[in-house]
Design an enzyme around this catalytic site. Structure first.
Site, short mmCIF file in Angstrom:
data_model
loop_
_atom_site.label_atom_id
_atom_site.label_comp_id
_atom_site.label_asym_id
_atom_site.label_seq_id
_atom_site.Cartn_x
_atom_site.Cartn_y
_atom_site.Cartn_z
N ASN A 44 0.87 -1.18 0.00
CA ASN A 44 0.00 0.00 0.00
C ASN A 44 0.91 1.23 0.00
OD1 ASN A 44 -1.76 2.09 0.55
ND2 ASN A 44 -2.34 1.36 2.60
N TRP A 45 0.99 1.88 -1.16
CA TRP A 45 1.91 3.02 -1.29
C TRP A 45 1.37 4.28 -0.62
CZ3 TRP A 45 4.15 3.03 -7.01
CH2 TRP A 45 4.95 1.89 -7.18
N LYS A 46 0.09 4.24 -0.21
CA LYS A 46 -0.52 5.42 0.42
C LYS A 46 -0.32 6.66 -0.46
CE LYS A 46 -0.13 3.12 4.81
NZ LYS A 46 -0.07 3.21 6.26
N HIS A 91 -9.54 0.88 5.12
CA HIS A 91 -8.25 1.13 5.78
C HIS A 91 -8.45 2.07 6.97
CE1 HIS A 91 -4.16 2.40 6.55
NE2 HIS A 91 -3.78 1.31 5.91
N GLU A 118 -6.78 4.44 8.08
CA GLU A 118 -6.53 5.87 7.84
C GLU A 118 -7.76 6.52 7.22
OE1 GLU A 118 -2.83 5.37 5.73
OE2 GLU A 118 -1.84 4.88 7.63
N GLU A 133 -5.16 -5.26 10.75
CA GLU A 133 -4.17 -4.20 10.94
C GLU A 133 -4.47 -3.44 12.23
OE1 GLU A 133 -2.29 -2.97 6.94
OE2 GLU A 133 -4.08 -1.77 7.22
N GLY A 157 2.48 2.26 10.79
CA GLY A 157 3.39 3.38 10.62
C GLY A 157 4.11 3.79 11.89
N SER A 169 3.52 -2.07 10.32
CA SER A 169 4.98 -2.05 10.49
C SER A 169 5.65 -3.36 10.09
CB SER A 169 5.34 -1.66 11.93
OG SER A 169 4.88 -0.34 12.22
N GLY A 221 2.89 -1.21 4.30
CA GLY A 221 2.82 0.21 3.99
C GLY A 221 4.20 0.77 3.69
N GLY A 222 4.82 1.38 4.69
CA GLY A 222 6.09 2.07 4.50
C GLY A 222 7.15 1.25 3.77
#
Ligand code: PGA
Length: 263
Positions: free
Chosen positions: A9-11, A95, A97, A169, A175, A215, A236-237
């Site tokens: 997930n590149w966000k 998600h 976020e 998640e 993150g 993470s 993610g990151g």
């Protein structure tokens, strides 16, 4: 055997100018048998990623990070499921976020899920508790409520046909560099499969892949994939780093091989 999946997930990272190269680099470093790879770039980068991967790595699936709950209309800035045709075959819904920043409710997420399925997209439904909920010991109740709310209006047979994927998640792990333990994540995936056992319904929870997200790195992925109830990761990151993705997918390949041999 359930799919072993690594979804990135590149966000809100990358641009149409650089997304294609990033996707190509990641694809080239993650060619591992048995692992379903998915890249979820921002909407505006979907075409660039599609074009970049079309010849060299057509088996890398492309997903959107969100989708609107209506088909069309006066919804400034939104993107509907039919609009993703030719751009994405997967989509992330719910998600945390978006729950946090866009106020998405379980009922709204359920409508998005329905639209995604109608459009032939394979959905990754995200669930997970906040830190205060974990500290209060109500994480299972929270996730059960999220699943019940999102799945209430969607026919179980259609969910099975769409090959629904769930991502557990925990919000406090996203993150933050503070991942859940493999044991905790496995306990939650067990609770999720239990919650998905709907009497008389045509949905076999044993066939639904459950990913862990929060993470995930190449250094901790093994802890999650060592758990038989966990089928991969939503990253993610680390999904923006080719080295990290290479390590994560390589480890997932070992799991796919081992589970395939055992099946
Ligand atoms: P993270 O994000 O890997 O950066 O924690 C995971 C996610 O939000 O899907």
């Amino acid at each position: 055997m359930r799919d072993v999946i690594v979804a990135g997930n590149w966000k809100m990272h990358s641009t149409p100018a650089d997304a294609g190269d990033l996707a190509l680099t990641i694809a080239a470093r993650t060619r591992v048998a048995g692992v379903v790879r998915v890249i979820c770039p921002p909407y505006v980068c979907l075409a660039a990623v599609r074009d970049a991967l079309a010849e060299s790595d057509p088996d890398v699936a492309i997903g959107a990070q969100n989708v609107h709950h209506e088909l069309q209309g006066a919804y400034t800035g939104e993107v509907s499921a039919p609009m993703l045709a030719g751009l994405a075959t997967w989509v992330i819904v719910g998600h945390s976020e978006r729950r946090r920043d866009a106020g998405e409710t379980d009922a709204l997420i359920g409508r998005k899920l329905g639209r995604a399925i109608d459009a032939g997209l394979r959905p990754i439904l995200c669930v997970g508790e906040r830190l205060d909920e974990r500290e209060a010991g109500v994480q299972v109740a929270v996730v059960r409520r999220q699943l019940a709310g999102a799945l209430a209006e969607v026919d179980a047979g259609r969910l099975a046909e769409a090959r629904l994927v769930i991502a557990y998640e925990p919000v406090w792990a996203i993150g933050t560099g503070r991942n859940a333990s493999g044991r905790d994540a496995a306990a939650m995936s067990g609770a999720i499969r239990e919650a998905l056992t709907l009497p008389g319904q045509d949905l076999d929870p044993e066939l639904i892949p459950i990913l862990y997200g929060g993470s995930v790195t190449s250094a901790n992925i093994a802890e999650f994939l060592a758990e038989p109830s966990i089928d991969g990761a939503l990253v993610g990151g680390a999904s923006l780093k080719a080295d990290e993705m290479a390590g994560i997918v390589a480890r997932a390949g070992l799991t796919a091989t081992a589970r395939g041999a055992a099946a």
